[in-house]
Write a protein that holds these residues in place. Structure first.
Motif, PDB file in Angstrom:
ATOM      1  N   GLU A  83       0.847  -1.196   0.000  1.00  0.00           N
ATOM      2  CA  GLU A  83       0.000   0.000   0.000  1.00  0.00           C
ATOM      3  C   GLU A  83       0.880   1.244   0.000  1.00  0.00           C
ATOM      4  O   GLU A  83       1.207   1.776  -1.045  1.00  0.00           O
ATOM      5  N   GLY A  84       1.323   1.707   1.188  1.00  0.00           N
ATOM      6  CA  GLY A  84       2.150   2.899   1.249  1.00  0.00           C
ATOM      7  C   GLY A  84       3.508   2.592   1.838  1.00  0.00           C
ATOM      8  O   GLY A  84       4.532   2.631   1.161  1.00  0.00           O
ATOM      9  N   GLY A  85       3.535   2.269   3.144  1.00  0.00           N
ATOM     10  CA  GLY A  85       4.803   1.907   3.783  1.00  0.00           C
ATOM     11  C   GLY A  85       5.393   0.652   3.194  1.00  0.00           C
ATOM     12  O   GLY A  85       6.589   0.567   2.926  1.00  0.00           O
ATOM     13  N   THR A  86       4.558  -0.367   3.020  1.00  0.00           N
ATOM     14  CA  THR A  86       4.942  -1.552   2.250  1.00  0.00           C
ATOM     15  C   THR A  86       4.490  -1.305   0.821  1.00  0.00           C
ATOM     16  O   THR A  86       3.293  -1.263   0.548  1.00  0.00           O
ATOM     17  N   PRO A  87       5.414  -1.110  -0.123  1.00  0.00           N
ATOM     18  CA  PRO A  87       5.034  -0.579  -1.435  1.00  0.00           C
ATOM     19  C   PRO A  87       4.350  -1.602  -2.329  1.00  0.00           C
ATOM     20  O   PRO A  87       4.418  -2.817  -2.111  1.00  0.00           O
ATOM     21  N   ILE A  97       9.267  -3.420  -7.909  1.00  0.00           N
ATOM     22  CA  ILE A  97       8.464  -3.070  -9.065  1.00  0.00           C
ATOM     23  C   ILE A  97       7.674  -4.297  -9.505  1.00  0.00           C
ATOM     24  O   ILE A  97       7.727  -5.356  -8.875  1.00  0.00           O
ATOM     25  N   SER A  98       6.934  -4.148 -10.586  1.00  0.00           N
ATOM     26  CA  SER A  98       6.222  -5.270 -11.193  1.00  0.00           C
ATOM     27  C   SER A  98       7.034  -5.716 -12.405  1.00  0.00           C
ATOM     28  O   SER A  98       7.112  -5.001 -13.411  1.00  0.00           O
ATOM     29  N   ARG A 106       3.441   7.154  -2.370  1.00  0.00           N
ATOM     30  CA  ARG A 106       4.823   6.715  -2.200  1.00  0.00           C
ATOM     31  C   ARG A 106       5.672   7.343  -3.291  1.00  0.00           C
ATOM     32  O   ARG A 106       5.231   7.506  -4.434  1.00  0.00           O
ATOM     33  N   ASN A 107       6.914   7.678  -2.938  1.00  0.00           N
ATOM     34  CA  ASN A 107       7.882   8.214  -3.889  1.00  0.00           C
ATOM     35  C   ASN A 107       9.261   7.717  -3.462  1.00  0.00           C
ATOM     36  O   ASN A 107       9.797   8.138  -2.444  1.00  0.00           O
ATOM     37  N   VAL A 108       9.828   6.789  -4.212  1.00  0.00           N
ATOM     38  CA  VAL A 108      11.075   6.161  -3.801  1.00  0.00           C
ATOM     39  C   VAL A 108      11.950   5.887  -5.027  1.00  0.00           C
ATOM     40  O   VAL A 108      11.445   5.570  -6.115  1.00  0.00           O
ATOM     41  N   GLN A 135      11.819  -1.489   3.021  1.00  0.00           N
ATOM     42  CA  GLN A 135      10.552  -1.150   2.382  1.00  0.00           C
ATOM     43  C   GLN A 135       9.435  -2.008   2.975  1.00  0.00           C
ATOM     44  O   GLN A 135       8.674  -2.668   2.268  1.00  0.00           O
ATOM     45  N   SER A 136       9.343  -1.983   4.272  1.00  0.00           N
ATOM     46  CA  SER A 136       8.335  -2.728   5.003  1.00  0.00           C
ATOM     47  C   SER A 136       7.702  -1.779   6.006  1.00  0.00           C
ATOM     48  O   SER A 136       8.399  -1.171   6.818  1.00  0.00           O
TER      49      SER A 136
END
Length: 728
Positions: free
Chosen positions: A116-120, A147-148, A359-361, A514-515
């Motif tokens: 979602e957000g914190g866990t992308p 990514i996918s 999210r922006n990473v 990223q968790s």
């Protein structure tokens, strides 16, 4: 509505007719394939050894693979004391898969999780009961970006099961996934595909290879463009394109130099599916196509850039040195709506909240691997060995994200994706977190042939691991990780093996920065006091057997195993701090069949049973003994295809996924499901073939995953796609 529906159907039919027209336009009567006539394999002993089997070669149009791509695996697949599943390009194409998610969705023993957000957002597989989102490799090099992943440049997907830190370093408690890229070859061809289908599907791929024999130089270019709606989901669009050029010098010589570049760019509407009912503890009973996002606000943009330089030199036929250097950068920026009920009253009133999740990473990495591998003898013992050094620096940079509010709640039963009342402000782009991981690793593997029927497999790896959040007041952690692999292999006959193996893995703090906080005490980030903790450690014992039968065309595998983590991160009930006092255990069975039963009949099948138990969950102990969330006890997959004659091939598949709990308390669940697919292919000429796939034949409503039991993502509904494959 009826007029709109009919119009959509006419457009989709036109797309299919266009694909057929393109294919038939390429038809040439002078290029018809000569009839060769298929013959069934004669019923010789199913245990017969095929003496013509040569390392590195594969039978044409078969699903069977005999060798791993990495030199760390120092024996043929049949003699590796570990469960390994390989999905090659032939199988990927037959099943109509275009992404890693498509491949994993139909692989037994693997379930999917959501972000979602914190866990992308991005690929989040669970292998044998443990998360493997940070254990995805490309050509044996860790791919840090969440990514996918696409399939247009993938030769095969290798899934190594069970704790494998000896092979891949930190993580890999349940296993690891390696994507093998397409490489330049010593041949000339121009190939590609045009796919049109329902739900506005338009996909084109191109694969060009050119070999210059005088220069001993090969060039290959793969490219892809994909646009589609998501079957069974309103307003959910996916757009992506990619390109992957590769050049190799010295294919025929002792020194080979390969330079490659990979770029993938996506622009999608993110989709978090349906909310979980607070009354029934399952996804709400609504139309599958209900979309609760805001198409005028939500977006998801990603990009991936990888540059690789590999130099390989054969000193002798028994000694090779390989060095791989890779620089990578991935980016993910999105704003999405999370459909979650604020309370029971909201659900009863037919409303649902739209949580704002941004999210922006940016992830960057520089990794260098040096491998020395070959064979030698000490007396009568033959050694097939590999030793290496790996140096890496990986950085995850989190930036100030978009801000805004959600607007009014949506209508649960008739959501309007164009609802207003929301606001959206761009982030400043300032760095809010910068997690830098530096690892220095040494490893060695050896398969010792003690006797013509006995092999001993040994592996050892040391990692000097350091991670630090380089913002003011950021946490840091360091560990020295020792992991090993030990296996004994007995070969009662030349075409079969029985093995017993033991392996370990380590999960240090900061392994998965990223968790998010919702992942709880077990998350692999640096939050709280986790930076001060030792790594989690896991171990696995596996007993298995592998046989190549039917003139070695069909591989049969079976294994029983147990993986246990006895110092898992949990919350202390008194202090509330994270302590290493948890216990997680997975006991299972895995069966597989890959290859050909006859020359005309191919099969790929697998079944996995997982008893995934949280023995000690920490906290107040109320979740002790519960089943691990996201994990299905039973999963099954079958794909089979048959060559009716020299032109026609038919295929079909079935997948079963058992019920899964979505939270630690085992109170929220998604139901089991069956999914069926079908395929028919026609060879128009030696240069052109057509393939029609119908996916999810029964149009089953399938829930793929969840994050923490608040929402459930929806898998695609029924779709049809016609592909024209060409090669000259």
């Amino acid at each position: 509505m009826a007029a709109s529906f009919d119009s959509t159907r006419r457009v989709e039919s036109a797309h299919l007719c266009t694909a057929l027209g393109l294919a038939l336009a390429s038809y040439s009567a002078t290029s018809l394939a000569e009839t060769s006539g298929s013959s069934e394999t004669k019923a010789t002993s199913i245990l017969e050894l095929d003496a013509t089997n040569v390392k590195g070669t594969h039978q044409a149009d078969t699903f069977k693979v005999d060798e791993m791509s990495s030199p760390k695996f120092t024996a043929p697949l049949r003699e590796v004391p570990k469960s390994i599943t390989i999905i090659n390009e032939t199988l990927i194409k037959e099943r109509g898969a275009t992404s890693l998610t498509d491949v994993l969705r139909t692989t037994p023993g693997i379930t999917l999780g959501a972000g979602e957000g914190g866990t992308p957002l991005g690929d989040r597989p669970f292998i044998r009961g443990f998360e493997a989102s940070t254990d995805i490799m490309i050509d044996g090099v860790r791919d840090l970006g969440r990514i996918s992943h696409e399939a247009f440049n993938v030769e095969s997907v290798e899934i190594v099961k069970g704790p494998g830190s000896a092979y891949s370093g930190r993580g890999s408690t349940g296993g690891s996934i390696n994507l093998v890229s397409k490489a330049a070859k010593a041949e000339d061809f121009i190939a590609g595909s045009v796919t049109l289908g329902t739900d506005q599907l338009r996909r084109n791929t191109l694969d060009i290879n050119q070999y210059l024999p005088e220069e001993d130089l090969a060039l290959r270019l793969n490219a892809m463009k994909h646009e589609a709606d998501t079957p069974g989901r309103d307003d959910v669009e996916v757009k992506r394109w990619g390109i992957a050029p590769t050049i190799t010098w010295g294919l025929q010589g002792p020194t080979r130099v390969t330079a490659g570049y990979y770029h993938l760019q996506t622009d999608d509407i993110p989709d978090q599916g349906h909310p979980i009912s607070l009354i029934h503890n399952k996804p709400v009973d609504v139309d599958r196509d209900n979309f609760y996002g805001l198409v005028d606000r939500d977006f998801r943009k990603t990009s991936a850039d990888l540059a690789t330089l590999m130099v390989e030199h054969d000193f002798t036929q028994e000694l090779t040195l390989r060095n791989t250097l890779r620089g990578g950068r991935t980016m993910q920026n999105y704003v999405m709506s999370r459909p979650v009920f604020a309370n029971v009253e909201q659900e009863q009133n037919g409303l649902v909240g739209r949580g704002f999740r941004p999210r922006n990473v940016v992830n960057t990495s520089v990794i260098n691997q040096t491998d020395l591998f070959g064979t030698f003898h000490t007396g009568d013992i033959k050694h097939r060995y590999s030793a290496g050094l790996e140096l890496s620096r990986e950085t995850i940079t989190e930036k100030d994200k978009h801000a805004g509010n959600n607007g009014r709640p949506g209508d649960l039963y008739d959501p309007n994706p164009h609802d207003g009342g929301w606001t959206l402000l761009p982030g400043t782009g300032q760095v809010t977190g910068k997690y830098q991981t530096e690892v220095k690793s040494l490893y060695a593997f050896d398969t010792l042939t003690l006797h013509e029927q006995w092999d001993l497999n040994l592996g050892l790896r040391y990692d000097d691991y350091q991670v630090k959040n380089r913002v003011a007041g950021g946490g840091e952690s360091s560990s020295e990780l020792w992991n090993y692999q030990l296996g004994i292999v007995f070969k009662p006959l030349p075409n079969g093996s029985i093995y017993l193996s033991y392996g370990t893995s380590s999960n240090p703090s900061g392994e998965n920065t990223q968790s998010g906080g919702a992942d709880g005490a077990g998350a692999g980030n640096l939050n709280g006091n986790k930076a001060d903790l030792d790594p989690e450690k896991s171990r696995s014992l596996e007993l298995g057997t592998k046989w190549d039968v039917f003139n070695q065309q069909l591989s049969l595998t079976a294994a029983v195993f147990r993986t246990e983590k006895t110092n898992a991160r949990v919350s202390d009930p008194v202090t509330g701090l994270v302590v290493l006092d948890g216990d997680q255990r997975v006991t299972g069975i895995e069966l597989g069949a890959t290859g050909r039963i006859t020359d005309a009949w191919a099969v790929w099948a697998g079944y996995t049973y997982l008893d995934a138990e949280v023995v000690k969950a920490g906290g107040d102990g109320s979740n002790d003994g519960n089943r691990s969330k996201f994990i299905a006890p039973n999963s099954f997959s079958l794909w089979t295809s048959y060559d009716i004659d020299d032109r026609w091939r038919v295929g079909g598949g079935a997948n079963y996924m058992d019920q899964r709990y979505m939270n630690d308390a085992n109170t929220v669940s998604i139901d089991d499901y069956w999914r069926y697919d079908a395929m028919v292919a026609y060879k128009v000429s030696k240069n052109l073939d057509l393939q029609l796939n119908v996916l999810n034949l029964t149009d089953e409503t399938i829930y793929d995953a969840s994050h923490v039991g608040l929402f459930a993502t929806v898998a695609p509904g029924r779709s049809a796609e016609l592909t024209a494959n060409f090669k000259f």
